[in-house]
Design a protein around this motif. Structure first.
Motif, PDB file in Angstrom:
ATOM      1  N   SER A 225      -1.014  -3.850  -4.748  1.00 28.11           N
ATOM      2  CA  SER A 225      -1.476  -2.592  -5.327  1.00 28.11           C
ATOM      3  C   SER A 225      -0.769  -2.303  -6.646  1.00 28.11           C
ATOM      4  O   SER A 225       0.252  -2.903  -6.969  1.00 28.11           O
ATOM      5  CB  SER A 225      -1.195  -1.442  -4.351  1.00 28.11           C
TER       6      SER A 225
ATOM      7  N   GLU B  24      -6.670   1.641  -9.422  1.00 28.78           N
ATOM      8  CA  GLU B  24      -7.149   0.451  -8.727  1.00 28.78           C
ATOM      9  C   GLU B  24      -8.581   0.127  -9.162  1.00 28.78           C
ATOM     10  O   GLU B  24      -9.318   0.988  -9.649  1.00 28.78           O
ATOM     11  CB  GLU B  24      -7.127   0.672  -7.208  1.00 28.78           C
TER      12      GLU B  24
ATOM     13  N   PRO C   8       0.806  -1.235   0.000  1.00 29.35           N
ATOM     14  CA  PRO C   8       0.000   0.000   0.000  1.00 29.35           C
ATOM     15  C   PRO C   8       0.833   1.278   0.000  1.00 29.35           C
ATOM     16  O   PRO C   8       0.390   2.299  -0.522  1.00 29.35           O
ATOM     17  CB  PRO C   8      -0.828  -0.134   1.273  1.00 29.35           C
TER      18      PRO C   8
END
Length: 317
Positions: A290, A297, A29
């Protein structure tokens, strides 16, 4: 280096074979490369899926968002984790030629098997052939490692079969990933014979290309680890059947994957290929992670649609 420069073509004919996959890179992340997750994926791809080689730090791997040190580290992890059990081909593509050479030399020094370099993006150029030939020649002159060309529409032009055949005469050119209409790669295949491997990333064309063109290398995209699990290796199965000349059986197995192909095709947003691929990996139990900016995303709605299609597609976990 496992071979001398003048042995590159012979080495690739003998060892650059079977299904090679282009690795998506899992990012945490905070944007850092998830090294542990990448290592887990590589072990699964090699040990459970019997993938023969990995294409590292390419467009699937979001190389365009990575620094040079990060790309070098990406190479090192792949070489270390493959440990000689699978081949490696490192994308050293970049618009800056010094960066291409720096990455090429690092790949050579860290134990990679081959490198791949995409044709440069050219501005205001209407006849690229002499530029592109000299571009690849300069790379060949600078390193000993085997080199794959890579032509795709992102460059703003496609390398002609005639240009590719000319470049293939250079001593350490061993392959091309030729992302072009089928007529072009068929013509190139007939022109170069077994001098270099010709391949394209389309999995749906792979079986036809084994049967009709005698291809022995799939180079490469994400289907090898998205269409398969440890208990459901139908891409590997139909490839082995085709290599053995059992084409009717191979086609039966390949057709059985149509629901999986459609589940991926119908749920992949046009602007989110990496994010969709990573979420599909997570559904398979792999490390997805990610994407990096500027890639986007998946929304919750897109994830729900993908999960529902995944659960109905018939892949065995």
């Amino acid at each position: 280096m496992k071979y001398a420069k003048n042995e590159a073509k012979e080495h690739a004919r003998a060892h650059m074979r079977g299904i090679w996959a282009a690795a998506l890179n899992p990012f945490l992340p905070d944007g850092a490369l998830d090294e542990a997750g990448l290592r887990r994926n590589i072990r699964h791809w090699i040990d459970d899926l019997d993938i023969k080689g990995l294409f590292i730090a390419g467009k699937q791997g979001e190389f365009f968002s990575m620094s040079v040190p990060e790309r070098k580290r990406n190479f090192e992890i792949a070489v270390d984790e493959c440990g000689g059990r699978a081949g490696t081909i490192m994308s050293v593509s970049d618009q800056n030629f010094d960066t291409v050479l720096e990455l090429a030399r690092h790949a050579q020094d860290c134990g990679a098997d081959y490198i791949v370099v995409h044709a440069p993006v050219l501005h205001f150029v209407s006849d690229p052939d002499e530029i592109v030939f000299n571009y690849y020649k300069a790379i060949c002159d600078a390193v000993d490692i085997g080199i794959a060309m890579w032509s795709h529409p992102d460059s703003g032009y496609l390398m002609s079969p005639e240009l590719c055949a000319r470049i293939s005469d250079l001593p350490n050119i061993v392959a091309i990933k030729y992302s072009v209409p089928r007529e072009m790669y068929v013509r190139l295949t007939h022109m170069v014979g077994d001098k270099i491997h010709v391949s394209t990333a389309s999995e749906v064309e792979w079986l036809d290309n084994i049967e009709e063109l005698n291809w022995r290398l799939y180079l490469c995209s994400s289907p090898p680890y998205q269409l398969q699990t440890a208990s459901d290796r139908r891409m590997d199965e139909y490839t082995r059947l085709a290599f053995d000349g059992k084409f009717e059986e191979a086609r039966r197995v390949s057709r059985s994957l149509d629901p999986v192909r459609e589940a991926i095709r119908s749920t992949k947003p046009a602007d989110k290929p990496q994010a969709h691929g990573k979420y599909w990996q997570e559904l398979l139990g792999q490390t997805g992670g990610s994407v990096r900016f500027p890639m986007l995303e998946l929304t919750n709605e897109e994830k729900t649609a993908t999960r529902e299609a995944f659960e109905a597609c018939g892949l065995k976990l």
